[in-house]
Structures are given as structure tokens and as C-alpha cells.
Write a protein that holds these residues in place. Sequence first.
Motif, PDB file in Angstrom:
ATOM      1  N   GLU A 557       0.826  -1.201   0.000  1.00 21.65           N
ATOM      2  CA  GLU A 557       0.000   0.000   0.000  1.00 21.65           C
ATOM      3  C   GLU A 557       0.866   1.259   0.000  1.00 21.65           C
ATOM      4  O   GLU A 557       1.762   1.410   0.817  1.00 21.65           O
ATOM      5  N   SER A 558       0.619   2.164  -0.941  1.00 23.54           N
ATOM      6  CA  SER A 558       1.464   3.347  -1.099  1.00 23.54           C
ATOM      7  C   SER A 558       1.416   4.234   0.138  1.00 23.54           C
ATOM      8  O   SER A 558       0.456   4.208   0.922  1.00 23.54           O
ATOM      9  N   ILE A 564      -3.660   8.933   3.678  1.00 23.03           N
ATOM     10  CA  ILE A 564      -5.081   9.284   3.574  1.00 23.03           C
ATOM     11  C   ILE A 564      -5.906   8.433   4.542  1.00 23.03           C
ATOM     12  O   ILE A 564      -6.741   8.942   5.297  1.00 23.03           O
ATOM     13  N   ARG A 565      -5.668   7.128   4.510  1.00 19.57           N
ATOM     14  CA  ARG A 565      -6.449   6.211   5.348  1.00 19.57           C
ATOM     15  C   ARG A 565      -6.302   6.540   6.829  1.00 19.57           C
ATOM     16  O   ARG A 565      -7.295   6.582   7.582  1.00 19.57           O
ATOM     17  N   LEU A 566      -5.073   6.776   7.268  1.00 19.89           N
ATOM     18  CA  LEU A 566      -4.839   7.051   8.682  1.00 19.89           C
ATOM     19  C   LEU A 566      -5.403   8.397   9.102  1.00 19.89           C
ATOM     20  O   LEU A 566      -5.954   8.531  10.208  1.00 19.89           O
ATOM     21  N   MET A 567      -5.285   9.402   8.247  1.00 18.85           N
ATOM     22  CA  MET A 567      -5.868  10.701   8.596  1.00 18.85           C
ATOM     23  C   MET A 567      -7.385  10.609   8.707  1.00 18.85           C
ATOM     24  O   MET A 567      -7.995  11.202   9.603  1.00 18.85           O
ATOM     25  N   ILE A 568      -8.017   9.850   7.815  1.00 13.79           N
ATOM     26  CA  ILE A 568      -9.473   9.672   7.888  1.00 13.79           C
ATOM     27  C   ILE A 568      -9.853   8.981   9.195  1.00 13.79           C
ATOM     28  O   ILE A 568     -10.748   9.431   9.925  1.00 13.79           O
ATOM     29  N   ASP A 569      -9.172   7.888   9.519  1.00 12.40           N
ATOM     30  CA  ASP A 569      -9.547   7.097  10.690  1.00 12.40           C
ATOM     31  C   ASP A 569      -9.301   7.854  11.994  1.00 12.40           C
ATOM     32  O   ASP A 569     -10.147   7.853  12.901  1.00 12.40           O
ATOM     33  N   TYR A 570      -8.140   8.491  12.107  1.00  8.20           N
ATOM     34  CA  TYR A 570      -7.869   9.251  13.328  1.00  8.20           C
ATOM     35  C   TYR A 570      -8.819  10.439  13.452  1.00  8.20           C
ATOM     36  O   TYR A 570      -9.249  10.785  14.564  1.00  8.20           O
ATOM     37  N   SER A 571      -9.164  11.082  12.342  1.00  4.00           N
ATOM     38  CA  SER A 571     -10.084  12.223  12.411  1.00  4.00           C
ATOM     39  C   SER A 571     -11.454  11.772  12.901  1.00  4.00           C
ATOM     40  O   SER A 571     -12.120  12.491  13.660  1.00  4.00           O
ATOM     41  N   ARG A 572     -11.899  10.595  12.500  1.00  2.00           N
ATOM     42  CA  ARG A 572     -13.194  10.081  12.949  1.00  2.00           C
ATOM     43  C   ARG A 572     -13.181   9.799  14.441  1.00  2.00           C
ATOM     44  O   ARG A 572     -14.165  10.036  15.147  1.00  2.00           O
ATOM     45  N   LEU A 573     -12.075   9.287  14.935  1.00  2.00           N
ATOM     46  CA  LEU A 573     -11.972   8.980  16.355  1.00  2.00           C
ATOM     47  C   LEU A 573     -11.951  10.240  17.215  1.00  2.00           C
ATOM     48  O   LEU A 573     -12.481  10.245  18.334  1.00  2.00           O
ATOM     49  N   ALA A 610      -4.279   1.219  -6.769  1.00  2.00           N
ATOM     50  CA  ALA A 610      -5.502   0.707  -6.135  1.00  2.00           C
ATOM     51  C   ALA A 610      -5.573   1.093  -4.668  1.00  2.00           C
ATOM     52  O   ALA A 610      -6.661   1.328  -4.130  1.00  2.00           O
ATOM     53  N   GLY A 611      -4.431   1.176  -3.989  1.00  2.00           N
ATOM     54  CA  GLY A 611      -4.435   1.581  -2.585  1.00  2.00           C
ATOM     55  C   GLY A 611      -5.004   2.970  -2.401  1.00  2.00           C
ATOM     56  O   GLY A 611      -5.771   3.226  -1.462  1.00  2.00           O
ATOM     57  N   TYR A 612      -4.636   3.876  -3.291  1.00  2.00           N
ATOM     58  CA  TYR A 612      -5.192   5.234  -3.250  1.00  2.00           C
ATOM     59  C   TYR A 612      -6.708   5.189  -3.397  1.00  2.00           C
ATOM     60  O   TYR A 612      -7.438   5.861  -2.654  1.00  2.00           O
ATOM     61  N   TYR A 613      -7.209   4.392  -4.330  1.00  2.00           N
ATOM     62  CA  TYR A 613      -8.653   4.338  -4.550  1.00  2.00           C
ATOM     63  C   TYR A 613      -9.374   3.688  -3.367  1.00  2.00           C
ATOM     64  O   TYR A 613     -10.490   4.089  -3.023  1.00  2.00           O
ATOM     65  N   CYS A 614      -8.760   2.706  -2.733  1.00  2.00           N
ATOM     66  CA  CYS A 614      -9.362   2.130  -1.519  1.00  2.00           C
ATOM     67  C   CYS A 614      -9.484   3.193  -0.427  1.00  2.00           C
ATOM     68  O   CYS A 614     -10.536   3.309   0.227  1.00  2.00           O
ATOM     69  N   ALA A 615      -8.418   3.954  -0.224  1.00  2.00           N
ATOM     70  CA  ALA A 615      -8.443   4.985   0.816  1.00  2.00           C
ATOM     71  C   ALA A 615      -9.464   6.068   0.489  1.00  2.00           C
ATOM     72  O   ALA A 615     -10.212   6.523   1.366  1.00  2.00           O
ATOM     73  N   ALA A 616      -9.495   6.491  -0.776  1.00  2.00           N
ATOM     74  CA  ALA A 616     -10.449   7.533  -1.167  1.00  2.00           C
ATOM     75  C   ALA A 616     -11.883   7.042  -1.018  1.00  2.00           C
ATOM     76  O   ALA A 616     -12.769   7.790  -0.562  1.00  2.00           O
ATOM     77  N   LEU A 617     -12.143   5.780  -1.370  1.00  2.00           N
ATOM     78  CA  LEU A 617     -13.489   5.238  -1.267  1.00  2.00           C
ATOM     79  C   LEU A 617     -13.931   5.100   0.186  1.00  2.00           C
ATOM     80  O   LEU A 617     -15.119   5.252   0.504  1.00  2.00           O
TER      81      LEU A 617
END
Length: 688
Positions: A557-558, A564-573, A610-617
Motif C-alpha cells: 500500500e502506497s 489518507i487512510r490514517l488521517m481519515i480514521d484518526y479524524s473520525r476517532l 488501487a491503494g489510493y482508490y481504496c483509501a479515497a473510497l
Amino acid sequence: MRRSPRFAIVTAVVTILAILGAAVQLLHPFLPTPETLNSYSDRGDYLQQARIEQIGWLPLSDDAFVQAVETNSPILLVSGAEWSQPARKSDRLAFADADLQALISSDFVPVRVDCDENPEWLNAYFPVSKYALGLMVGNQSYFVSKFGAMYDFLPSGTLSEHIDDVAVTQDLMQARNQSPANAIAVAKSQVHQDLLNDINLIMAPHQPVPPSFSSEVHDIETAIDPHFGGTPTDEMQVLVPQAYRFLMMMGDKPALYNSLGRVLSSPLRDWLDGGFFRACDKGWTNLQFDKVTVSNAEMMLACADYGELIHSPYATEAATATFDCLLDKFVQDHGLLGSCRVGDEGPDGRSLHSSFSAKDIRDFWNTDLLTEGDRHWAIKYLNLDLAKNPQLVPFVADPTVFNLQRNQLRSVLADMKVLKREIRPRYGIIGYADVNGFSAARMLESARLWGDDRIDDAQPIKDALELLRRGDNLDHWLRQHHGGPELTDYLGYADAALQFFLARGDGKALNQGLHVLLEAKRIFELSTPGAWLMARSSPRGLPKDYLTPEVADNLYESCTAREIRLMIDYSRLLAGNPNTAAISSELAHDARAAILQCEPAAAELGIHAAGYYCAALSMERPYAFAVGRSAVEMATELYRLRPLDFVAPAKGHAREDLQRGPTGLYVVKDGMTLGPFATAAGAAKEMN
């Protein structure tokens, strides 16, 4: 590089080689012995691999550029890794050739870069177009001028395949003669323009474009081979776990079967020890026997998710076997994982440990190791047919064999392992922070999905990361590291801490992971929104144009996808608390900025992004929190029903506003918080 030498050129080359060969013979008594020519006792194994070569390889450092200036020579810069079979073949073939050794030593400053020691070199140069240019991950060769500008390259495979030595020599001499005299000459070259286009595609300001998920589905479907299945790149079947995950998120079951499903029934899946080999030919032959730790951790999670979604014991077995392989074989000193299992291919292309030679097959008949019925069963159902499987690697091509004959399969495999118990593979460098952080995160994530004691087994790897943490900063390697901080290390730690919080509700881990993530943002973030460099430091003689954000899933995973994924998850928490609302808002804003900034590059990369698209989705999908005394257990139960979505316990500083409400499961969907739901099934239905 051209491949059509004229007669005059060939004649001149042969003459030069003859002179160089004679010179080498005359000077041989005065040359250092192989054992002492290169010494890299504190370096990665890719440099150690070259210690007996008659080439004075230098590590990438200021000294290399000083020598280039002093000798007025270009640099031959080769990046590789110990888990790369082509890199080993380059050493065994091209760099072992006496004539090429003499030419490289006399006309170039030879430099080697270990991509495990310096992960940014997996992404270095042509970060978008490398796949189109035929640049292979873990085996790349560049020509760099004495003032540090890259001006040409060799297509991957040039040095690792059985090719015309005269043609390789011509390439080297041409590169030597075309070394530019100044920066203006470099700027006019097509290579420089191609590199600049790549950099601008990732980093230049542009009109924001939302990600096209349908286009990514099309790119992945197009990459699937219509005859053999899988997703070959340059005629090689490689593992693309993020592409499998994206297909799962999009619900594309036919494409999933033709890609991941075909991998599971191929020789890439190691039925003997568990896990997955690195690559093979398009037709599922000619295996490369390396196992990369992070790739296996990522494949483990993909198989675990796939097994839950389609209720497949066949896929789940692949995941649990990979987990156990990592835990039993890859965890070594200090409880940390090695970077890989190094391929042990012999001259015949077979693995000493994983292949069964014709003699091994005969031994089945000459000993009491297997009953006569089991011997014939193994030949038939484990594909040990020399005509069809020349490398004689056992694998199960038909899932019904596993489903209907599972006990016999396990019994036969256990007996076959006895033949190989004395042949132990070599494992890679132990203690890289990025390898251990990312792998611990995926192991915790998978164990949480299974709901078994494997969480306890994965936790010590996460805990061992503390050996590499200094406050909010990470050392790259348990041993000495040459260079500055690496983004992959920070993301790995923040990821492992997040997954441990999700699995155990440990508020301390959440806080530590957040602090490391924010420190990474401070160190690596550029002025371009959403652009984080993989590293900040470089030798003084080398321009920073090789340091760019990573959008391609080069090995796993790039960095951009993880960011992106970590910023989304930590922001939700962190939402719902006045003390952390500002940080939550900033992280969510930056994640959106990164998604918009990187879409043009991701669109060009297709399946490799694909990793970028998973995180964006994931930003567009619903997510959930569990509140109450049994928050961890409730979150785990819902997570098993929705393994591709973010489901967290509201514990510690996580969603303190929800913790003040009634017990239950809360679903956040389209900006609205719904609930509480009394059951996981009710919450899961709302998330559809």
C-alpha cells in the motif's frame, strides 16, 4: 537504449574489451581479494550481497559524488533488495562478468542502494510512468552525472537476463559518452522531461478532480489476463492485494474470482509453509521464491476479508496459514520480523526448500514416509507432475480438494514437510520499523476479524516497535541506519497503534499513534496539499528530484494511500470532543486535499494505484462506533459483518460525545449519526 550495434561499433567494443581483459590479468596480483574488496558490515543485505564482486561498490553518500567529480566520471546507480530474484541474477550474471567489471570500475563510480534500508528508492525516479517504462520494483539501474542529475536508465532485466554481453557493454559505453556536462544539457533531454512530467502530475497545482472509482474498476478488470487469470505486469504475475481489496469494496465478485481467486489456486500460494511467493510467469510457472513480509501481511488481510465476505474456508485457510507463517518463521530477534524470506532458487530454477526434485519423489516410494495411496494422491492433487510443473512445487489447484479432502491434504503435507525440515531458508534483515509496523497492523486487523487468540500473538510485534520509537520519532532500523527519517516508519507505527486500539480499546496506543502521525505530518508534508515526501534527506550531490510522494503501490500500500487512510480514521476517532475537534477537522481536510491532489497521477497508474482508490473510497463509506461497557466486543462483532468498513469502540478520547449516550452501536452515514442499534446485525443492515 538501442539494441542494433553496427559492425564498426561491435569491432571497437570487442577490441576495447580485449585490452581491458588483458589489463585485468596483468593487474590481478595487485587487486584486492574478493573477501576484502567491499565491506558493508553495518549495511543492508543487498550491499552485503556484492561484497565479493570485483567492483568497488559504494553506498549512496556524499563520498560517491566527491569521487565522481574528482574522476570526472558518471555514476552507475543500482537500486535493489535482497528479496529480488532479478537483483540476485544481475549479481550472478552481469556483475560477475570480468569484462563488465573492468568497464564499470574504470569508467563509472558504481553505487548501490538497498531499497529496504532506504524505502524511498522504491519510488525514486518516474514515480508514475515507471511501469510503462519497464522499471522493475527492486531492480533498477540509473546513470547519474557527476553533478547528480539522472540522465538515462537501463530497462529492468537488461542486467539480470541471459543477453548479449556486447549489447550491455554498448549500453554502458553509450551512457558514459552521453554524460551531460552541465544542468542545461540535462534539462534539454527527453529523460528529464519525462521525469518532470511525472513530478508535475503528482505535485503541481491543478483543478481538483474527484476520483473515478468506475474507471479504476475498469483498469483492474482490463489487467486481468483473459486466459490465465491474475493481473500480470510485464508478463509476470505479481500480488496486488490493494486491487483485490478495491474489488471487494466495489462488490465485483467475478473480477475478484479471476484475480485473487486464481492466485489462491496457483503455485504462488505456498502450501508447505504458508504465505505467498513474490512472482511467477504469466502462465503460473517459473516461480520466484522470495517472500516479502509486507506483501504477505497485506495478502493475509485480503484473503481474510475475502474468506469472510464469500464464506470461503479455502481463502480463510490461506490467511491463517500466512499469519502463522509470519509468526513462526519471520519473527526472530527482539520479537521483530525479518524483511523477507530470501529465495533459494538453484541453477535449475527450483527451490531447495519448497521444490520436490525427482529424487524427492522417488524417495516417497523408497521409504515409509507416505503410504502408497498417499503417494499417488500427492502426485495427482498436489500437481507433482514434472511435465506440468517443472519446479515441482506442491499446490492445490482445485478448491474442492481442500473442501472435501482436507484431512488427507493436511496429513500428506505434514509428511512431505519431513523431507524438507533440515533445509532452512534464509530470512532477511530483522528490525525495520516500516516492515514491523505495517505487518503488525495487518496481523492485528486479521486477528480481530477472526476473533481468536491471534490478537495476543500479534501484540508483541506491535510492542517491540517501542525499541525503535524515540518520543514521537522512529528509527528506521534496530541496527544502524544511514540517512534521515523515513515516512514509512511513522505511518507503520501509527497504523499498528490504531489497529491495536480498535482491537483492544487501548487509549494509550491511540494517543501514541496520533502523536507519531502528527509528527510525520510536520516532517514530511509539503506546501502542496496532501503531498508528503517519503524522506527528507539526501546526499549533498544528489538533487531532490528523486524524492516525490508515493502514489503507486510499489511493494505494498502506497504511502499516500496510508496517509489518507490514517488521517481519515484518526479524524473520525477525534471528532465530538472540543479538545480534539480542531485536529480532527485538520486531518479530515488534509485527507480530502490529498485525494483531490493525487487523482491525476492515480488515474495514470491504474491498477498500481488501487491503494489510493481504496483509501479515497473509504471516506465515502459509512462507519460505526460501539458505546458501553462491552464496546470492544460489540465493535468486533459488527466488524466481522462489515470487514471493509471502519468500526471502532468509543473508548478513551475516541468519540467522547457518543460515550455520554446510551449503550449500543452508532452508524455515521451521509453526515448523520444514527442509532443506537442494539445488535450488530441491525447496525450492519443500516450500513448497506
